[in-house]
Each structure stands twice: as C-alpha cells, then as structure tokens.
Design an enzyme around this catalytic site. Structure first.
Site, PDB file in Angstrom:
ATOM      1  N   THR A 164      75.791 -22.463  -1.623  1.00  0.00           N
ATOM      2  CA  THR A 164      74.893 -22.719  -2.749  1.00  0.00           C
ATOM      3  C   THR A 164      73.761 -23.618  -2.285  1.00  0.00           C
ATOM      4  OG1 THR A 164      76.727 -22.565  -4.269  1.00  0.00           O
ATOM      5  CG2 THR A 164      74.790 -23.750  -5.060  1.00  0.00           C
ATOM      6  N   ARG A 191      83.067 -13.137 -12.240  1.00  0.00           N
ATOM      7  CA  ARG A 191      83.580 -14.428 -11.747  1.00  0.00           C
ATOM      8  C   ARG A 191      82.480 -15.483 -11.749  1.00  0.00           C
ATOM      9  NH1 ARG A 191      82.047 -17.941  -7.290  1.00  0.00           N
ATOM     10  NH2 ARG A 191      83.871 -19.179  -6.743  1.00  0.00           N
ATOM     11  N   VAL A 192      82.797 -16.674 -12.211  1.00  0.00           N
ATOM     12  CA  VAL A 192      81.861 -17.802 -12.153  1.00  0.00           C
ATOM     13  C   VAL A 192      82.544 -18.921 -11.381  1.00  0.00           C
ATOM     14  CG1 VAL A 192      80.568 -19.492 -13.505  1.00  0.00           C
ATOM     15  CG2 VAL A 192      80.814 -17.153 -14.351  1.00  0.00           C
ATOM     16  N   THR A 214      78.879 -27.654  -2.919  1.00  0.00           N
ATOM     17  CA  THR A 214      78.902 -26.282  -2.413  1.00  0.00           C
ATOM     18  C   THR A 214      80.255 -26.065  -1.756  1.00  0.00           C
ATOM     19  OG1 THR A 214      77.844 -24.684  -0.903  1.00  0.00           O
ATOM     20  CG2 THR A 214      77.682 -26.996  -0.294  1.00  0.00           C
TER      21      THR A 214
HETATM   22  N1  ASP Z   1      80.257 -22.924  -4.946  1.00  0.00           N
HETATM   23  C1  ASP Z   1      79.822 -21.553  -4.930  1.00  0.00           C
HETATM   24  C2  ASP Z   1      80.752 -20.739  -5.781  1.00  0.00           C
HETATM   25  O1  ASP Z   1      81.939 -20.961  -5.760  1.00  0.00           O
HETATM   26  C3  ASP Z   1      79.746 -20.951  -3.563  1.00  0.00           C
HETATM   27  C4  ASP Z   1      79.260 -21.845  -2.456  1.00  0.00           C
HETATM   28  O2  ASP Z   1      78.682 -22.883  -2.686  1.00  0.00           O
HETATM   29  O3  ASP Z   1      79.460 -21.516  -1.285  1.00  0.00           O
HETATM   30  O4  ASP Z   1      80.288 -19.831  -6.436  1.00  0.00           O
END
Ligand code: ASP
Length: 320
Positions: A164, A191-192, A214
């Site tokens: 992210t 999915r969230v 993230t």
């Molecule tokens: N945190 C994000 C999610 O789970 C993915 C990521 O940051 O890599 O959607």
C-alpha cells in the site's frame, strides 16, 4: 507535558512527509512541495498518492494494480485529517482513476464518508470523478500466469504483489494520513483489508500524531495498529518508539494466540516533531522529508532498526 516533549515542540519543523516504499519517492517530493507552498496536509497527501496511483509500473496501487481472483482490479483508499477528526474512504471500487481524490472529497462529510463498491462508484460518477480501465496489460499478464499456476492466495509468498502507498504529512501543527492500494493480489472479490479502515490502515490526531500501515491487512486489523501507534504517541512515545511498541507487542500477542502473522510495516509522524517506522520484514523502505531535508530513502529492518539508506544498500534493495 514533560520537559523533553516541550523541547521537541520548540524545535518543531514547519512541515514533514513520511511515505511507504521506494515507489513513493517522487510522490514525497511532490507532497513536500505542496506543503512548502503553504498547501494543506490533505492536498499534499492527495498529490503524493496521485503520483503513485497514476504510475502503471507500480503493481499494487491505482492504475496497473494487480487484480482479484476474477481478474478485476478492486481498489481501496482513505484519508484522515487529524485536526478536524474527519475521514473519507472507498472500499472495493472498480474503474475510479484516482480513488484518493474521492476519499478526500468524502472526508469533508461527517456522515456517509466511507463508501463501498457500487455506492462508492455511483457517488464518484455523480461528482464527476474520472473513470478508466485500471487493468493494464502488464497486470493482466501477471494474473494470467499466476492463475495458470495456482488459484490459491494462501500459496503466494507474502508481499508477493501487494504494497500500500501510505503517506503521513504535517503542516505546522496539523497532521493527516492517507492510503491507496489494490490490496492483496488474487484476493477474493469483495475482500477489504486494513487500508480504508480508520484505526487499522491509518489514523491521525493532530494532538498526538499520524500513522499508517502496509502488509497483510487482516493481521494489521487484529491489532488496530495505526490507532495503537497514535495512542502510544499520545502517551509520550516518539513516532519510532510508538511504531516499534505497537508492532512488537502485537506480534507477541499473536504468537501467544498461536496465530500466524504475515508481514507488517508501519510509519508515523509525531506531533512532537519525530518520525519513525517499524517492520517485521528484513528490509522495508520508506521516504522521509521535511522543511530542512530533501526526500530520502530510509530502510527499516525487524532486527536492524531504521537508518538512511546508503547508495550501496539502495542498489541492493530490489522491491518497489
Ligand atoms: N494492507 C494491504 C491490504 O491488506 C496490502 C498491503 O499493504 O500490502 O489490502
């Protein structure tokens, strides 16, 4: 307030930006420029995130983001203004060119500010935000190759195709945090993760600090980690201490529950003028800039703490 905190306040820099991953280097430069010219934290974060959202080379955010299991790019974004306490966010939206722009617009509202799926897209259309096909040939190819090999998300190595972009910004005494992502590659449609969830993927309170996360979103949500970091800063910890305390306490707790935890990386800015990061990875790159310092890549490591990345180390760092 103790003396050390008062001293930090005395030396408060007028603006600062911290952001996740090397891919946000140019965005941090842009965000810093916005703040330098007197822009707000929300304007700076929007401009910084737009730079990453619009770049098809980054396969985890905005245009060019990796799709879900059915080959569709579903995006999440959110922003929180630590001065007003207002936030706005979008979950699982398709075809919106810059989800963070819509999140910023929603953050002007007290209610109905976190929208998902069709309702969010309808709002964006009504307000005249740009729509486009967010699936690039490069992302589609990666999806096709992965699908052929294996249709199971759990068999993918962690961090394989998701990151992210998170920004936290300070202008004088005002703090904010914002995020944008396509989430986990091959996710179940609908999915969230943590990213658009206030307290999980981001949190900001100008009295204490701003933080964002993230990594595997479900694991981040289990500890409400961004809120926990800000709470730690409110209790007197610097940004770095707060990130480390929140992360390592959470990892210990999950371990006691025998729950496997995927990678997690955290960033924060403190109202005391501090900045910091923590990670469960060997290497996690983030960017920091403020009124006195140009944007530079820093690398945090689970065992090594955080340091400015020397050119040689940067060359060896392979990720976005
Ligand atoms: N945190 C994000 C999610 O789970 C993915 C990521 O940051 O890599 O959607």
């Amino acid at each position: 307030m103790n003396r050390a905190r008062v001293l930090l306040y005395d030396s408060l820099m007028s603006y600062a930006v911290i952001s996740t991953w090397k891919m946000s280097l140019n965005g941090a430069l842009i965000a810093g420029g916005v703040l330098k010219n007197g822009g707000t934290t929300l304007e700076a974060i929007k401009a910084g995130i737009n730079d990453v959202e619009n770049n098809p080379d980054y396969l985890s955010v905005g245009y060019g983001g990796l799709p879900n299991r059915e080959g569709e790019v579903e995006l999440d974004a959110a922003i929180m203004d630590g001065s007003s306490g207002l936030f706005g966010g979008l979950m699982g939206v398709k075809g919106i060119a810059n989800p963070i722009d819509v999140a910023v617009a929603l953050s002007k509202k007290r209610l109905n500010c976190l929208l998902c799926g069709a309702g969010a897209e309808k709002y964006a259309r009504l307000k005249g935000f740009e729509f486009k096909n967010m699936l690039t040939e490069k992302a589609k190819k990666q999806w096709e190759e992965q699908e052929v090999k294996d249709n199971e998300l759990l068999s993918l190595a962690s961090y394989n195709g998701h990151d992210t972009v998170c920004f936290a910004a300070r202008q004088e005494n005002s703090l904010a945090a914002g995020v944008s992502t396509s989430g986990i590659f091959l996710k179940t449609p609908g999915r969230v993760g943590d990213s658009p969830i206030v307290g999980g993927g981001l949190f900001s309170d100008s009295d204490a600090g701003a933080a964002a996360a993230t990594g595997d979103g479900e694991d981040i949500l289990r500890g409400c980690l961004s809120h926990e970091i800000v709470r730690q800063m409110e209790g007197g910890r610097t940004a770095r201490e707060a990130c480390e305390t929140a992360l390592f306490n959470h990892l210990k707790k999950m371990d006691r529950k025998n729950l496997k935890v995927g990678p997690i990386s955290l960033i924060a800015l403190g109202a005391d003028g501090s900045f910091g990061a923590a990670t469960s990875l060997d290497e996690f790159a983030f960017i920091y800039t403020d009124s006195d310092n140009p944007p530079e890549v820093w690398i945090a490591g689970a065992k090594t703490g955080m340091e400015k990345a020397a050119a040689e180390r940067l060359n060896q760092y392979a990720r976005d």
